[in-house]
Structure formats: structure tokens, C-alpha cells
Scaffold this active site. Structure first.
Site, mmCIF file in Angstrom:
data_model
loop_
_atom_site.group_PDB
_atom_site.id
_atom_site.type_symbol
_atom_site.label_atom_id
_atom_site.label_comp_id
_atom_site.label_asym_id
_atom_site.label_seq_id
_atom_site.Cartn_x
_atom_site.Cartn_y
_atom_site.Cartn_z
ATOM 1 N N GLU A 130 11.868 5.586 1.436
ATOM 2 C CA GLU A 130 11.611 5.162 2.246
ATOM 3 C C GLU A 130 9.871 6.044 2.528
ATOM 4 O O GLU A 130 9.017 5.437 2.616
ATOM 5 C CB GLU A 130 12.351 5.922 3.856
ATOM 6 C CG GLU A 130 13.088 5.129 4.116
ATOM 7 C CD GLU A 130 14.024 5.798 5.898
ATOM 8 O OE1 GLU A 130 14.170 7.395 5.504
ATOM 9 O OE2 GLU A 130 14.348 5.116 6.276
ATOM 10 N N GLU A 161 22.310 6.685 3.901
ATOM 11 C CA GLU A 161 22.157 7.638 5.152
ATOM 12 C C GLU A 161 23.667 7.384 6.305
ATOM 13 O O GLU A 161 23.642 8.038 6.746
ATOM 14 C CB GLU A 161 20.895 7.181 6.258
ATOM 15 C CG GLU A 161 19.721 7.511 5.572
ATOM 16 C CD GLU A 161 18.858 6.998 4.948
ATOM 17 O OE1 GLU A 161 19.422 5.981 3.800
ATOM 18 O OE2 GLU A 161 17.703 6.690 4.752
HETATM 19 N N1 T1G Z 1 18.993 17.521 0.788
HETATM 20 C C1 T1G Z 1 19.450 18.895 0.628
HETATM 21 N N2 T1G Z 1 20.134 18.902 -0.477
HETATM 22 C C2 T1G Z 1 20.569 17.751 -1.460
HETATM 23 C C3 T1G Z 1 20.029 16.477 -1.326
HETATM 24 C C4 T1G Z 1 19.568 16.392 -0.396
HETATM 25 N N3 T1G Z 1 19.259 15.653 0.456
HETATM 26 N N4 T1G Z 1 21.209 16.131 -1.977
HETATM 27 C C5 T1G Z 1 21.557 16.566 -2.830
HETATM 28 N N5 T1G Z 1 20.737 18.276 -2.274
HETATM 29 C C6 T1G Z 1 21.832 19.097 -2.717
HETATM 30 C C7 T1G Z 1 23.246 19.200 -3.066
HETATM 31 O O1 T1G Z 1 23.297 19.729 -1.662
HETATM 32 C C8 T1G Z 1 23.437 19.993 -3.888
HETATM 33 O O2 T1G Z 1 23.064 21.496 -4.273
HETATM 34 C C9 T1G Z 1 22.775 19.508 -5.290
HETATM 35 O O3 T1G Z 1 21.602 18.814 -4.422
HETATM 36 C C10 T1G Z 1 22.942 18.790 -6.322
HETATM 37 O O4 T1G Z 1 23.174 17.519 -5.270
HETATM 38 C C11 T1G Z 1 15.020 10.087 7.220
HETATM 39 C C12 T1G Z 1 16.766 11.422 7.652
HETATM 40 C C13 T1G Z 1 20.790 12.744 -4.607
HETATM 41 C C14 T1G Z 1 22.502 11.644 -6.397
HETATM 42 O O5 T1G Z 1 21.745 11.508 1.348
HETATM 43 O O6 T1G Z 1 23.587 11.666 -3.296
HETATM 44 O O7 T1G Z 1 16.574 10.905 3.902
HETATM 45 O O8 T1G Z 1 25.003 22.329 -4.373
HETATM 46 O O9 T1G Z 1 25.334 17.665 -6.718
HETATM 47 O O10 T1G Z 1 25.328 14.930 -8.391
HETATM 48 O O11 T1G Z 1 16.057 8.007 6.205
HETATM 49 O O12 T1G Z 1 22.893 15.376 -4.637
HETATM 50 O O13 T1G Z 1 22.955 22.322 -5.944
HETATM 51 O O14 T1G Z 1 23.266 24.386 -3.265
HETATM 52 O O15 T1G Z 1 25.086 16.013 -5.185
HETATM 53 O O16 T1G Z 1 23.459 14.832 -9.408
HETATM 54 C C15 T1G Z 1 19.383 10.595 2.348
HETATM 55 C C16 T1G Z 1 22.342 12.961 -1.371
HETATM 56 C C17 T1G Z 1 19.213 12.441 2.951
HETATM 57 C C18 T1G Z 1 21.515 11.615 -1.211
HETATM 58 C C19 T1G Z 1 22.779 13.773 -7.101
HETATM 59 N N6 T1G Z 1 19.664 11.441 0.958
HETATM 60 N N7 T1G Z 1 22.451 13.288 -2.367
HETATM 61 O O17 T1G Z 1 23.519 13.812 -7.368
HETATM 62 O O18 T1G Z 1 23.732 16.391 -7.816
HETATM 63 S S1 T1G Z 1 19.675 11.852 5.158
HETATM 64 C C20 T1G Z 1 20.991 11.349 0.976
HETATM 65 C C21 T1G Z 1 23.305 12.748 -3.083
HETATM 66 C C22 T1G Z 1 17.875 11.501 5.124
HETATM 67 C C23 T1G Z 1 16.108 9.584 6.313
HETATM 68 C C24 T1G Z 1 17.026 10.164 6.216
HETATM 69 C C25 T1G Z 1 23.795 13.413 -4.309
HETATM 70 C C26 T1G Z 1 21.850 12.870 -5.239
HETATM 71 P P1 T1G Z 1 23.801 22.271 -4.362
HETATM 72 P P2 T1G Z 1 25.150 16.873 -5.991
HETATM 73 P P3 T1G Z 1 24.133 14.760 -7.991
#
Ligand code: T1G
Length: 699
Positions: A105, A125
Site C-alpha cells: 500500500e 490482510e
Molecule cells: N509485522 C511484524 N513482524 C512480522 C511481520 C509483520 N508484518 N511479518 C513477519 N514478521 C516477523 C515474524 O513474526 C517473524 O518474527 C519474522 O518476521 C520472520 O517471519 C494497513 C494493517 C513477510 C512473507 O500479513 O507473510 O499491513 O519470529 O518466519 O517465512 O493494510 O512473515 O523472527 O520474531 O514468517 O521469511 C500484513 C505477514 C500486515 C505479512 C516472511 N502483512 N508476514 O516470511 O519469515 S497487516 C502480512 C509474512 C497490514 C495494512 C495492514 C511473512 C513474510 P520472529 P517469518 P518468512
């Protein structure tokens, strides 16, 4: 600040630097706004690039901030994007590796987007029970087209940047560079090339229409209805994207915002966000630092080519790790190999596996009848008959042949891993790896830590679990570890409910309405009622005071073991899985009730669900306070990934928190007064009682 600012010639570069995925937490958002202000105030700067340090452009909003006041604190993400769109100088997003959620975004708010190939692009999301809340539902359809955008938003799935760049008419990327290595330089050059272009393009000004509007969105709603049982978000995604085609941009954004905030506060979204973090937290072991040196696992041995051994072997073959399988007899080996081949061939037939991949995997598999051939394996997993004497013989052999430093793992589901370790001279190298059947399908892996299991062994097997795509949860040593110990209480309640007046179908239907894929009796028929029978027979010897309903024994005495015998609690038509209620079984239960002098009573679905689920909760509280599980969220992970607990409820302990522990304890108090139940069991575990007294939740 977790966003760095640097000027290269006449281009200002703002670099997101909030590891591990440049989550757009408050400090990062503030850093972007500050950088934009600086760049716009600097007359030497003609254009601006935003990019991400490390392995991501940005993984989106900082999930760890959700539910805290930081998440909504200004500048919120919409304000950051507004600052970009209002910049006097063009802003170019340089996208690589991961551009997800708020990260995408943010890029959509930029005037231009330059991407590297191989970047995972998504608006995931919906997988958190919400929808894109910073304009994604309004901007993505404007650059990709309504249908591709809605598909991405409703599925939440990632698509590679080079695939999106090929979409006809797409305006998501202004340039796709040749490789990630040249992205920085190319983005700078691109920024210079557009420095004086006016007017600067804004995604929000692009048109957004669908030629068959109403008909298409009706179709979309019907499609989404099927996939979103128990989850409100997918249908709301359709509403938001439809608003993009029918409303002015600002009004569409307001519609999105309103839906976003409402979804954020749903129990389903809280559950999904809880599970997102819980699944990742499970791999962390409190006293084993994540940088603990790990042993090198290049080759694996599996002992036992039965259903479990074969399934276990497939996990490693799928990850490209060579496996040597050992059996006592050639025909057992042949049978095991045939089963593995059959499983792969079925996947090839369904188009889920390419023929060449299948052949590559089979080439990694070798077999032997001789323990000596296993000596070079770095990890050996035994999946032999579940009897301590058999395990003893196997581990003594392994102790004699395996090289020093090899990890010796047992797939036992109930036996004492400390006892198994004591069969060897190297208990520090022994660990339990409890796979769930079918082992090549079920994601859960209980890693059972013996008293003497070395820390580097724990660190190694947790890393191996991730490599073979398992969700690993650490369990201490007790009968049944975490999952089976809890399911035993769940099953006991199921039996009492039959004695008190329910039919198997009534119990199953009630808990399936709650969200379980299968109730306890259909599950028993699937797994085999004889398994529970064997455990109860052991229990009657070991724990004579533990109360059980006898109905399950009566059923097994009739040879009604379930689907494998064509009849169990239900009847089954050969080759079909439909559970057909059986009048004789209901009559058997009624006669048994009579023999106990029990007058059946009508039991509500609510009581059925509470007794089954709160039995899990109370046993979990004991498991937590005994230190068998490290944290409450680990127990939720076990139940979601291993026992079909409904995802939208977030796991038994998350669900108990949602209900309120005070209410859970009050219900348990009522159940304790039921003379046909087990009053002793319903005494709240001390941890639960303490949390209720302190007005706290499971953490
Ligand atoms: N926020 C905080 N920490 C995150 C994170 C995030 N968005 N995504 C991953 N982490 C941390 C995760 O907890 C772990 O931490 C480490 O990164 C490695 O993650 C307004 C409100 C990006 C594809 O849903 O899909 O944006 O355990 O083991 O396999 O519209 O993480 O090491 O402490 O999964 O390489 C939308 C979610 C948020 C993406 C990487 N975004 N993340 O995968 O590593 S809502 C998501 C993923 C939003 C807006 C709205 C995957 C990854 P730790 P991992 P990975």
C-alpha cells in the site's frame, strides 16, 4: 529511527530499516514522514526513492503493534501515504523481496514503482481476519484491474513481481529491472528521469470500473461465501473493492477504513493474529538462544517402513535430504517403498508434483536391512512398534552403530523419552520427534525434550522442522505429551455425555457446529477406536481410579473399530467416508445406560461444547504449570495444527480467554456437581484458579 535518510546526487533515498521485515511500526512511519519533509525542504533534491533494507521492501504494518495504541498513533499509514501523494517532488518505490500488506500500500501511494524480479507481492490482510486498511482495496484495482486485484485481496496469496508485470495494461510497476542487484542504481536513475515530469501521476486519480459491475460482484460474493465459513473478512473485501468501482476515491477510502476498523475488533481477527505470532513463537525455546550452533543434518535414516516411517521419510525427501530406510524384512521394505511411490504418483496424477521432481525425490531414498549401513546418518528417526521393549532393542543397536554427534530420535507418541534415552550411552543426543499421521501431510511436530537432551540438539531439530515445513512445538516428557494428554480428557467427556443421554451424532454435530472438522466419535472411527481401547486398557492397570465410560469398550468388543472395519460408532459404505448413524449402537448405549440405572437427560449443545473444550483447557493449565509446555500459545498451536481446533477460535486457550476464565471456571464448577461426571477432574488447575483470582488471561 527505523528509516534512514541519505541524498545521492539530487535524489533523496529513504530506507526502511526495521528488521526482520521492515514492519511499518510507528517509528518507521515517522521516519518516512520526516524524510519526505527533509527532501521537500532541500532544494538540491529533485526526486525521492523509498526502499527497504535487508530481505524485504516491507512486510506491512507491524503485526506486533496491533492492539497497542502505537498501531493507531499518527502518523498512521494512511497519513504517511497522503504525505507521499502530497510531496512536491516525485516519490519512487524501489521494491524487492517482499512487498506485502501495508508495504504494498505504501508503494501504491508512491508516484512510481520500480521492482526487482522475484519479489513476493501480496495483500495478505485477509489471512489476519482484516482487509487492506491503507488504500489497498482502492488503489490495487486501479493499477491491476478489478478482477486480478480482488483475487489477490480475497486470497491473500503472494504473486511474484515478474508475473504481475506481465499483466496486460498493468500500472503497478513502471519498470521491472533485470535483477535485484541492479535495483538500487536503476531506481536512482529512474528517479532522476522523472524529476521534472509534471503532473506527477497518482494511482488515486486512475479510473476504476468493471464492465459487468453488479453481475461480477454478485458472482464474487457467491464464490467467496463458500471459502469464508466462520470468517467475515473475505466478503468484506468484496464490498470494499466494489466501493472502489462505485464511489469517488475519498469515499471508497472511507468505506475501506470503516470496514477495516470493524474487522480489526472481531474475535476472528484476534484469533488469526494470535495464531500468526503463536506459530512463529513456537520455534523459540526460552533457554535455547536462536544463535545456538546447530549440527549439520545432511543425511537422515528412518527405522520402520510402515505408514509412519514412510510418511516421515517423505518429509525429508521433499526437502531434498537423502534418506536411508531400514526394516527387518525385505518384504516390509518393499511394501514401504510401494506406499511412498503410490503417494507420490497420486500427487503427480493430481498435477501437484512434476514427474521429474518425483524421480529426484525417489533417487534420494535408499533402503537397507543392516543397521551398520546407518552409521553415517546425522539424524535417525525410529518409527517402530509402540512398545518399550522394541524401542529398547532399536536404541541399543543405534547406540552401537551411529557416529558420535548423530541425533537419535523416537517417533513415540506416548512412551517415556527419558527411558528411551537411558537405553543409550548418549542421552544428550536423544529427542522425541512425534509426527502426526499422515506424517507427510500433518504440519504439527511435537519435539519432546528429554531431561538430558542437549540444547544444540533442540536447536538443530527445530531448524530441521522448519526445513521440512513442520510447525514444531516443544513438549516435556509426560504421558501423551501435550496433544494426546489433552485429547484423552476430551474423549472421556465424550463418553460421559453418551452415558448421560447423548447420541454420538448429537455430540459430533454440536462440536462440529462449534467449528471442529470432526467430532470425537467420527474422529475415533477415522483414527481407529482400537487405539483408544489399547490406551484405556493400559489406564485401567496404571490409573484404576481414573473414571471412563464403558461404552467405547463395548463398541470395540463388537469389533466396531471404525472406518477400517467398515463400522464403528457409525456405519460406512465401502470407499465412502460418510458417517451413517447406527441404530444398534444407539441401542447399545441406551442399554448400557439402563444397566447403570441412569435416566437419560436432554443435554444442550452449549454444555456439550463446554465440557469437551473446557476439558482441554483445564488439562492444558496443568500442562503449563508442570512446564510440559513452555507457553500457552504453544498449546494453541498444537491444537490448531494437530487436532483440527477451529482456526477462527484461535486454539483452546485463546478461546478460553475470549470466553473469560471466570466463566470457564464457573462452568467447571457446575460440571463438578454432576455425579455422573468426574468431580475431581473439574477442580480448576491451580494455574487456572490463580488466573481467575487475579482477573488475568492465559499469556
Ligand atoms: N509485522 C511484524 N513482524 C512480522 C511481520 C509483520 N508484518 N511479518 C513477519 N514478521 C516477523 C515474524 O513474526 C517473524 O518474527 C519474522 O518476521 C520472520 O517471519 C494497513 C494493517 C513477510 C512473507 O500479513 O507473510 O499491513 O519470529 O518466519 O517465512 O493494510 O512473515 O523472527 O520474531 O514468517 O521469511 C500484513 C505477514 C500486515 C505479512 C516472511 N502483512 N508476514 O516470511 O519469515 S497487516 C502480512 C509474512 C497490514 C495494512 C495492514 C511473512 C513474510 P520472529 P517469518 P518468512
Amino acid at each position: 529511527m527505523t528509516a534512514e535518510y541519505k541524498v545521492h546526487g539530487n535524489v533523496a533515498v529513504i530506507t526502511l530499516a526495521n528488521p526482520p521485515v521492515n514492519g511499518l511500526g510507528l517509528s518507521t512511519r515517522q521516519g518516512i514522514v520526516d524524510g519526505l519533509e527533509k527532501a521537500n525542504a532541500d532544494s538540491a533534491v529533485k526526486s525521492i526513492v523509498i526502499t527497504g533494507a535487508g530481505g524485504a521492501f516491507s512486510g506491512g504494518a507491524d503485526i506486533k503493534e496491533f492492539g497497542t495504541d502505537k498501531a493507531m498513533q499518527e502518523p498512521n499509514l494512511n497519513s504517511v501515504i497522503a504525505a507521499i501523494e502530497n510531496s512536491d517532488k516525485p516519490v519512487v518505490a524501489a521494491i524487492h523481496s517482499v512487498a506485502m500488506g501495508g508495504g504494498l500500500e505504501l508503494a501504491l501511494g508512491c508516484h512510481y514503482r520500480v521492482a526487482a524480479p522475484g519479489c513476493s507481492v501480496a495483500l495478505p490482510e485477509v489471512k489476519l481476519g482484516i482487509l487492506p486498511g491503507a488504500g489497498g482495496t482502492q488503489r490495487l484495482p486501479r493499477v491491476l484491474g478489478v478482477e486480478p486485484a480482488l483475487n489477490m485481496i480475497v486470497s491473500g496469496e503472494a504473486i511474484k513481481s515478474e508475473m504481475l508485470a506481465m499483466l496486460p495494461g498493468q500500472k503497478l510497476f513502471d519498470k521491472l529491472v533485470a535483477s535485484p542487484e541492479v535495483l538500487a542504481a536503476e531506481a536512482l536513475a529512474f528517479a532522476q528521469s522523472v524529476a521534472d515530469v509534471r503532473p506527477m501521476p497518482l494511482v488515486r486519480n486512475l479510473p476504476c470500473k468493471h464492465p459487468q459491475g453488479d453481475a461480477y460482484f454478485q458472482f464474487a460474493r457467491n464464490m467467496v461465501k463458500g471459502m469464508s465459513k466462520n470468517f467475515p473478512a473475505p466478503a468484506k473485501c468484496v464490498d470494499a473493492v466494489e466501493a472502489a468501482t462505485k464511489k469517488k476515491f475519498a469515499d471508497g477510502l472511507a468505506t475501506e477504513r470503516e470496514i477495516f476498523i470493524n474487522l480489526m475488533w472481531t474475535a476472528e481477527s484476534r484469533s488469526l493474529r494470535h495464531l500468526f505470532l503463536a506459530e512463529r513463537a513456537a520455534s523459540k525455546i526460552p533457554d535455547v538462544p536462536s544463535d545456538t550452533p546447530k549440527r549439520d543434518i545432511k543425511a537422515v535414516a528412518v527405522i520402520g517402513a510402515g505408514t509412519m516411517g514412510g510418511g516421515i521419510a517423505m518429509n525429508f525427501l521433499n526437502a531434498g535430504i537423502p534418506v536411508k530406510m531400514l526394516e527387518m524384512k525385505q518384504e516390509a521394505l518393499d511394501r514401504g517403498l510401494a506406499t511412498i511411490r503410490k503417494n507420490y504418483e497420486a500427487q503427480v496424477k493430481k498435477g501437484k508434483l512434476k514427474q521429474d521432481k518425483y524421480e529426484q525425490r525417489m533417487a534420494l531414498l535408499s533402503t537397507t536391512l543392516d543397521y551398520a549401513d546407518l552409521k553415517d546418518a546425522d539424524l535417525v528417526i525410529e518409527a517402530v512398534f509402540e512398545e518399550i521393549g522394541v524401542k529398547e532393542a532399536v536404541f541399543k543397536q543405534l547406540d552401537a552403530v551411529m557416529k558420535p554427534g548423530a541425533i537419535l530420535a523416537s517417533n513415540t507418541s506416548t512412551l517415556d523419552v527419558n527411558k528411551i534415552a537411558a537405553f543409550t550411552q548418549r542421552p544428550q543426543d536423544v529427542v522425541g520427534l512425534h509426527f502426526f499421521s499422515p506424517a507427510n501431510v500433518m504440519k504439527l511436530l511435537e519435539v519432546v525434550r528429554g531431561d538430558k537432551t542437549a540444547k544444540d540438539v533442540m536447536a538443530t531439530v527445530m531448524a530441521v522442522a522448519k526445513k521440512i515445513k513442520k510447525v514444531a512445538v516443544v513438549s516435556g516428557v509426560c504421558d501423551g505429551f501435550i496433544g494426546n494428554r489433552m485429547i484423552e480428557q476430551y474423549g472421556r467427556q465424550g463418553g460421559f455425555l453418551l452415558d448421560e443421554g447423548c447420541t454420538p451424532a448429537q455430540v459430533d454435530k454440536a462440536i462440529e457446529k462449534f467449528g471442529f472438522a470432526m467430532g470425537p466419535f467420527r474422529m475415533g472411527d477415522l483414527a481407529g477406536n482400537d487405539i483408544g481401547w489399547a490406551i484405556r486398557k493400559r489406564r485401567y492397570q496404571e490409573k484404576p481410579d481414573m473414571k471412563y465410560s464403558k461404552t467405547a469398550d463395548l463398541l470395540c468388543e463388537k469389533g466396531r473399530f471404525g472406518q477400517k472395519t467398515g463400522a464403528g460408532w457409525y456405519d460406512y459404505v465401502p470407499g465412502k467416508r460418510d458417517a451413517i448413524p447406527n441404530a444398534e449402537v444407539v441401542q447399545m448405549i441406551e442399554e448400557h445406560r439402563k444397566s447403570l440405572g441412569i435416566t437419560p437427560r436432554k443435554i444442550s449443545d452449549e454444555e456439550i461444547v463446554q465440557r469437551l473444550v473446557f476439558a482441554l483447557v483445564n488439562e492444558a493449565a496443568h500442562i503449563l504449570e508442570e512446564g510440559i509446555a513452555n507457553k500457552a500459545s504453544d498449546i494453541d498451536v498444537v491444537y490448531i495444527f494437530g487436532y483440527g481446533f477451529p482456526v477462527h477460535r484461535g486454539g483452546p486457550l485463546n478461546y478460553a480467554n475470549e470466553v473469560g476464565l471466570f466463566n470457564v471456571a464457573a462452568a467447571m464448577k457446575r460440571f463438578a456437581q454432576n455425579p455422573l461426571d468426574d468431580a475431581k477432574f473439574w477442580q480448576p488447575a491451580p494455574l487456572l484458579a490463580r488466573l481467575v483470582a487475579e482477573g488475568k488471561n492465559f499469556q
